[in-house]
Design a protein around this motif. Structure first.
Motif, PDB file in Angstrom:
ATOM      1  N   HIS A   1       0.844  -1.196   0.000  1.00  0.00           N
ATOM      2  CA  HIS A   1       0.000   0.000   0.000  1.00  0.00           C
ATOM      3  C   HIS A   1       0.882   1.250   0.000  1.00  0.00           C
ATOM      4  CE1 HIS A   1      -2.876  -3.028   1.423  1.00  0.00           C
ATOM      5  NE2 HIS A   1      -3.805  -2.246   0.927  1.00  0.00           N
ATOM      6  N   ILE A   2       0.417   2.260  -0.733  1.00  0.00           N
ATOM      7  CA  ILE A   2       1.124   3.524  -0.836  1.00  0.00           C
ATOM      8  C   ILE A   2       0.144   4.655  -0.535  1.00  0.00           C
ATOM      9  CG2 ILE A   2       0.658   3.695  -3.322  1.00  0.00           C
ATOM     10  CD1 ILE A   2       3.387   5.035  -3.627  1.00  0.00           C
ATOM     11  N   ARG A   3       0.639   5.703   0.082  1.00  0.00           N
ATOM     12  CA  ARG A   3      -0.233   6.836   0.403  1.00  0.00           C
ATOM     13  C   ARG A   3      -0.180   7.830  -0.746  1.00  0.00           C
ATOM     14  NH1 ARG A   3       0.220   9.382   6.297  1.00  0.00           N
ATOM     15  NH2 ARG A   3      -1.117   7.597   6.772  1.00  0.00           N
ATOM     16  N   LEU A   4      -1.311   7.971  -1.433  1.00  0.00           N
ATOM     17  CA  LEU A   4      -1.450   8.912  -2.539  1.00  0.00           C
ATOM     18  C   LEU A   4      -2.621   9.830  -2.262  1.00  0.00           C
ATOM     19  CD1 LEU A   4      -1.003   6.582  -5.661  1.00  0.00           C
ATOM     20  CD2 LEU A   4       0.649   8.208  -4.765  1.00  0.00           C
ATOM     21  N   ALA A   5      -2.389  11.123  -2.439  1.00  0.00           N
ATOM     22  CA  ALA A   5      -3.454  12.112  -2.212  1.00  0.00           C
ATOM     23  C   ALA A   5      -4.076  11.951  -0.834  1.00  0.00           C
ATOM     24  CB  ALA A   5      -4.525  12.006  -3.299  1.00  0.00           C
ATOM     25  N   GLY A   6      -3.243  11.601   0.158  1.00  0.00           N
ATOM     26  CA  GLY A   6      -3.702  11.510   1.530  1.00  0.00           C
ATOM     27  C   GLY A   6      -4.385  10.212   1.901  1.00  0.00           C
ATOM     28  N   SER A   7      -4.534   9.270   0.949  1.00  0.00           N
ATOM     29  CA  SER A   7      -5.238   8.016   1.229  1.00  0.00           C
ATOM     30  C   SER A   7      -4.342   6.830   0.900  1.00  0.00           C
ATOM     31  CB  SER A   7      -6.526   7.930   0.401  1.00  0.00           C
ATOM     32  OG  SER A   7      -7.392   9.000   0.697  1.00  0.00           O
ATOM     33  N   TRP A   8      -4.536   5.745   1.648  1.00  0.00           N
ATOM     34  CA  TRP A   8      -3.785   4.521   1.386  1.00  0.00           C
ATOM     35  C   TRP A   8      -4.430   3.765   0.241  1.00  0.00           C
ATOM     36  CZ3 TRP A   8       0.874   3.557   3.162  1.00  0.00           C
ATOM     37  CH2 TRP A   8       1.292   4.159   4.353  1.00  0.00           C
ATOM     38  N   ARG A   9      -3.591   3.367  -0.724  1.00  0.00           N
ATOM     39  CA  ARG A   9      -4.089   2.669  -1.899  1.00  0.00           C
ATOM     40  C   ARG A   9      -3.187   1.471  -2.201  1.00  0.00           C
ATOM     41  NH1 ARG A   9      -7.609   6.455  -3.911  1.00  0.00           N
ATOM     42  NH2 ARG A   9      -7.181   8.592  -3.238  1.00  0.00           N
ATOM     43  N   ALA A  10      -3.802   0.378  -2.638  1.00  0.00           N
ATOM     44  CA  ALA A  10      -3.027  -0.803  -3.003  1.00  0.00           C
ATOM     45  C   ALA A  10      -2.144  -0.473  -4.204  1.00  0.00           C
ATOM     46  CB  ALA A  10      -3.954  -1.962  -3.327  1.00  0.00           C
ATOM     47  N   PHE A  11      -0.951  -1.030  -4.223  1.00  0.00           N
ATOM     48  CA  PHE A  11      -0.052  -0.796  -5.343  1.00  0.00           C
ATOM     49  C   PHE A  11       0.876  -1.994  -5.510  1.00  0.00           C
ATOM     50  CE2 PHE A  11       3.197  -0.177  -2.287  1.00  0.00           C
ATOM     51  CZ  PHE A  11       4.430  -0.106  -2.932  1.00  0.00           C
ATOM     52  N   CYS A  12       1.490  -2.074  -6.672  1.00  0.00           N
ATOM     53  CA  CYS A  12       2.581  -3.018  -6.903  1.00  0.00           C
ATOM     54  C   CYS A  12       3.665  -2.255  -7.649  1.00  0.00           C
ATOM     55  CB  CYS A  12       2.116  -4.237  -7.686  1.00  0.00           C
ATOM     56  SG  CYS A  12       1.533  -3.845  -9.335  1.00  0.00           S
ATOM     57  N   ALA A  13       4.902  -2.711  -7.521  1.00  0.00           N
ATOM     58  CA  ALA A  13       6.010  -1.979  -8.126  1.00  0.00           C
ATOM     59  C   ALA A  13       7.138  -2.928  -8.473  1.00  0.00           C
ATOM     60  CB  ALA A  13       6.516  -0.891  -7.168  1.00  0.00           C
ATOM     61  N   ARG A  14       7.939  -2.513  -9.436  1.00  0.00           N
ATOM     62  CA  ARG A  14       9.191  -3.194  -9.766  1.00  0.00           C
ATOM     63  C   ARG A  14      10.308  -2.164  -9.732  1.00  0.00           C
ATOM     64  NH1 ARG A  14       8.613  -6.234 -15.293  1.00  0.00           N
ATOM     65  NH2 ARG A  14      10.687  -6.999 -14.740  1.00  0.00           N
ATOM     66  N   GLN A  15      11.471  -2.605  -9.285  1.00  0.00           N
ATOM     67  CA  GLN A  15      12.596  -1.685  -9.183  1.00  0.00           C
ATOM     68  C   GLN A  15      13.900  -2.398  -9.513  1.00  0.00           C
ATOM     69  OE1 GLN A  15      12.719   1.100  -5.905  1.00  0.00           O
ATOM     70  NE2 GLN A  15      14.899   0.742  -5.567  1.00  0.00           N
ATOM     71  N   ARG A  16      14.768  -1.706 -10.236  1.00  0.00           N
ATOM     72  CA  ARG A  16      16.136  -2.154 -10.432  1.00  0.00           C
ATOM     73  C   ARG A  16      17.072  -1.139  -9.780  1.00  0.00           C
ATOM     74  NH1 ARG A  16      16.357  -4.596 -16.654  1.00  0.00           N
ATOM     75  NH2 ARG A  16      15.392  -6.600 -16.123  1.00  0.00           N
ATOM     76  N   THR A  17      18.035  -1.652  -9.050  1.00  0.00           N
ATOM     77  CA  THR A  17      18.965  -0.816  -8.309  1.00  0.00           C
ATOM     78  C   THR A  17      20.383  -1.286  -8.584  1.00  0.00           C
ATOM     79  OG1 THR A  17      17.328  -0.511  -6.549  1.00  0.00           O
ATOM     80  CG2 THR A  17      19.615   0.010  -6.011  1.00  0.00           C
ATOM     81  N   SER A  18      21.276  -0.329  -8.757  1.00  0.00           N
ATOM     82  CA  SER A  18      22.684  -0.638  -8.981  1.00  0.00           C
ATOM     83  C   SER A  18      23.528   0.395  -8.261  1.00  0.00           C
ATOM     84  CB  SER A  18      23.000  -0.625 -10.483  1.00  0.00           C
ATOM     85  OG  SER A  18      24.396  -0.655 -10.714  1.00  0.00           O
ATOM     86  N   LEU A  19      24.545  -0.061  -7.556  1.00  0.00           N
ATOM     87  CA  LEU A  19      25.443   0.868  -6.873  1.00  0.00           C
ATOM     88  C   LEU A  19      26.060   1.846  -7.858  1.00  0.00           C
ATOM     89  CD1 LEU A  19      27.158   1.812  -4.453  1.00  0.00           C
ATOM     90  CD2 LEU A  19      28.766  -0.025  -4.981  1.00  0.00           C
TER      91      LEU A  19
END
Length: 484
Positions: free
Chosen positions: A293-311
């Protein structure tokens, strides 16, 4: 200088999370078969009934009715199938799949009805004209639903192009069964009820055929026969060149040696001995997938995400959520020493965007904090130096965007990383731009590629203060993780 990777054993993933979040090929085949059988069996009632009761209408009037009935058929089929796909693919939205299936079915009926609607126009044409046109129209009918569904499926599974010919084969076999049953039984002058019953019988036989064949191919796409999970395509709406660059393997190949920790503060030594398996490759790039869940516009909403990270190259985060029932896509990245934050509706309608110095400073700080939360061996990088604080805390200093990012880690007596915090530039709720304390509380761990990684995360502003509840903006679980 890059060092060639030696052929030494490297620990594989100790936990295959795909089996926790995938239905598996057997369940997927059964669920898809039943959903398609039910959806197509019920949905085909619409064109079958229209054909039975409106058969005597002029063909020009019958065409729009059949197209609308086909759209109803596709809608029912799409809704049933989307229920199965939502369990298999994080972030798949029911609306695009249902709409695509409805449009594909309507197109199939429109093209399929053209020969009978305009029979008086083409009946006198020579065979060398009508045969190629007939073949072309037949191909359009067969690929219409598969192509429309592929526009959605391609974002969730690799090798998705094969879905189009596989669907064409399935629908071709289904139509052959339909006509093989119905044509010998239909007679001119039959009661309407009998005509409709024959159509329904043929529709059920067609649904059985399509359901069986598409279920077998979908399971093969998602769970290949070699037992490996299907690779994921890049997320929608991200710069694909940067996404691909962040998957580059770690240049300098080394393995973890616990005896090399003696110069580090005690909590960092305790953490790395707990989190990293001796002999594991020191990999500084990672791809993760989140669900929460992510807070958007002051409300909690279900979400999914993908991320790539590299030093070395930064990070790129792509998220999907909903606001007022509409799907929204989020992107945050720190690449090429520049930051960007944006949210938009699918397409090009932008809701928010920030690409200035404020975004760069904010994203650089987030990158520094997440490196230690997700890539433990970053603690050993030559570009990081440590400052001891006490028995449970130490501060890492890493330079990004010409600024020293000081990340404080909290390690419990067992060696588990429990918290990371940093002064991040940004705008917490009801606050102007400025530096504020930002961090994450870290929970349950799972082992991937020789690393124990926190998989339960609560992150936000004002960590460690009375305003923490107000500043919390993310609650998520890491459901997939792969180091490179």
């Amino acid at each position: 200088m890059s060092v060639q990777r030696p052929t030494v054993p490297v620990a594989e993933a100790d936990v295959d999370l795909h089996r926790f979040f995938s239905q598996g090929p057997r369940v997927l085949r059964r669920s898809w078969f039943l959903a398609t059988l039910l959806g197509e069996g019920v949905g085909f009632l619409a064109p079958a009934l229209v054909a039975a009761f409106a058969f005597d209408l002029h063909v020009a009037a019958l065409l729009p009715l059949m197209v609308m009935a086909g759209a109803v058929e596709g809608t029912v089929l799409g809704i049933a199938q989307a229920v199965v796909l939502r369990r298999e693919f994080l972030g798949l939205s029911r609306l695009p799949w249902t709409a695509a299936t409805a449009v594909g079915a309507a197109m199939a009926w429109f093209v399929g009805m053209l020969p009978s609607t305009f029979y008086s126009t083409w009946s006198d044409w020579p065979p060398y004209v009508t045969v190629p046109i007939g073949v072309l129209l037949g191909l359009v009918v067969l690929v219409s639903i598969g192509f429309a569904q592929w526009t959605v499926l391609r974002h969730h599974v690799a090798r998705s192009r094969s879905w189009v010919p596989a669907n064409a084969v399935a629908w071709g076999a289904g139509l052959a069964v339909l006509f093989g049953i119905c044509m010998p039984l239909w007679r001119e002058g039959q009661p309407v009820a009998l005509t409709a019953a024959i159509g329904v019988l043929g529709g059920l036989a067609m649904a059985l055929t399509v359901a069986f064949l598409t279920a077998a191919w979908l399971a093969r796409l998602v769970c290949p026969p070699d037992g490996r999970t299907s690779p994921r395509p890049g997320p929608t709406g991200v710069p694909q060149r940067d996404w691909a660059a962040l998957a580059a393997p770690t240049d300098d190949f080394r393995v973890f040696d616990p005896t090399a920790l003696e110069h580090l503060p005690d909590p960092v030594q305790r953490w790395l001995r707990h989190a990293v398996t001796p002999g594991a490759a020191l990999l500084t790039g990672v791809e993760t997938e989140w669900n929460g869940h992510i807070r958007l516009a002051g409300s909690w909403r279900a979400f999914c995400a993908r991320q790539r990270t590299s030093l070395r190259d930064g990070y790129l985060w792509s998220a999907r959520s909903r606001v007022c029932g509409l799907p929204v896509l989020g992107l945050e990245r720190y690449t090429h020493d520049r930051g960007e934050l944006r949210w938009r509706l699918p397409g090009r309608l932008r809701l928010t965007k920030d690409v200035g110095d404020n975004a760069t400073r904010s994203c650089a700080t987030r990158h520094a904090a997440e490196l230690f939360a997700t890539v433990p061996v970053v603690a050993l990088a030559p570009s990081v130096w440590w400052e001891p604080v006490d028995h449970d805390h130490a501060t890492a200093h890493v330079r990004l965007d010409d600024e020293d990012q000081a990340v404080t880690v909290t390690v419990d007596p067992a060696g588990r990383l429990r918290q990371v915090e940093v002064d991040r530039w940004g705008t917490p709720p009801r606050s102007p731009f400025g530096p504020y304390r930002y961090g994450a509380l870290l929970g349950e761990e799972r082992r991937f590629n020789g690393y124990l990684v926190p998989t339960e995360v609560v992150a936000g502003w004002h960590i460690g203060t009375k305003k923490w509840d107000e500043g919390t903006c993310l609650r998520y679980r890491v459901v997939r993780c792969s180091f490179h």
